[in-house]
Design a protein around this motif. Structure first.
Motif: not given
Length: 193
Positions: A48-54
Motif C-alpha cells: 500500500a505504501q509503495a503504491g501510494a508513493l508511486q
C-alpha cells in the motif's frame, strides 16, 4: 499425447504472460515504475505504501515533467524532487541495499545547503522537498496548504512565487531567508533567482 503437450504448452504460456502482466520484479525493466515499486518494497515499504508513493510520483511527473530516478526521487532540469513516503515526515533513501547509488539530500536536516533553495510540502521543513540549484521556473502545483521554504542561495538572491495564472504572489527576502510556516495554496510556481 499431442493434446497433453498442447495443453501443457498453452498453460505454460499463460503462466508466463500472467507473470509479465502482473509486473513481476524479475520482468521489470530497469528504471520502470514496476522496478521502482520493487525497490520500495525491498526497502521495507508495504504494498500500500509503495503504491501510494508511486501514485504521488506519477502525479508529480505529470505536473513537473522530469524523470523518475528512484522510488521517491524525480530529476528535473536544475532541480531534484525528493518525496516523503506517505505518512512520513521526511524523504529517505529507498535505494539502499538495492545496488543503486545512495543519494545525498541538500534539503535534509531542516534547511537547505548553501547555494540551494528548498521548498517543502509541509510546515517546519517537512514533507516532500524540491531542491532547486539552477535558476529556473519550477512548479509546485500539486502542493496545497501549509508548507515551508529555505533560500540559501548566494547572498542577496531572491526568489519569486507565482499563482496558477502566472500572476506574481510573493518575493522572498534576500538569501539567506526562510519561512517555516508558509502556504502553497496560492503558489503554482517558483522562480528561484
Amino acid at each position: 499425447m499431442r493434446t497433453k503437450i498442447t495443453t501443457l504448452l498453452a498453460t505454460s504460456l499463460l503462466l508466463v504472460l500472467a507473470a509479465l502482466l502482473a509486473g513481476s520484479p524479475a520482468s521489470a525493466a530497469p528504471g520502470s515504475a514496476v522496478s521502482f515499486t520493487a525497490q520500495a518494497r525491498a526497502a521495507g515499504l508495504t504494498a500500500a505504501q509503495a503504491g501510494a508513493l508511486q501514485d504521488e510520483v506519477n502525479r508529480d511527473l505529470a505536473s513537473l515533467g522530469g524523470k523518475q530516478v528512484a522510488p521517491n526521487r524525480i530529476q528535473l532540469e536544475g532541480a531534484t524532487l525528493y518525496l516523503a513516503v506517505p505518512g512520513e515526515a521526511h524523504p529517505r533513501d529507498l535505494t539502499a541495499g538495492t545496488g543503486a547509488t545512495p543519494f545525498y539530500d541538500p534539503c535534509a536536516g531542516g534547511g537547505a545547503d548553501h547555494l540551494h533553495m528548498c521548498a517543502y510540502s509541509k510546515t517546519y521543513y517537512t514533507g516532500s522537498e524540491l531542491d532547486m540549484y539552477s535558476c529556473k521556473r519550477y512548479y509546485v502545483s500539486t502542493w496545497s496548504g501549509p508548507g515551508s521554504w529555505d533560500n540559501e542561495q548566494s547572498d542577496g538572491t531572491v526568489a519569486y512565487m507565482y499563482g496558477p495564472t502566472g500572476a506574481f504572489v510573493y518575493k522572498t527576502p534576500p538569501a539567506p531567508s526562510w519561512d517555516a510556516t508558509g502556504n502553497w495554496s496560492s503558489v503554482h510556481s517558483i522562480v528561484n533567482c
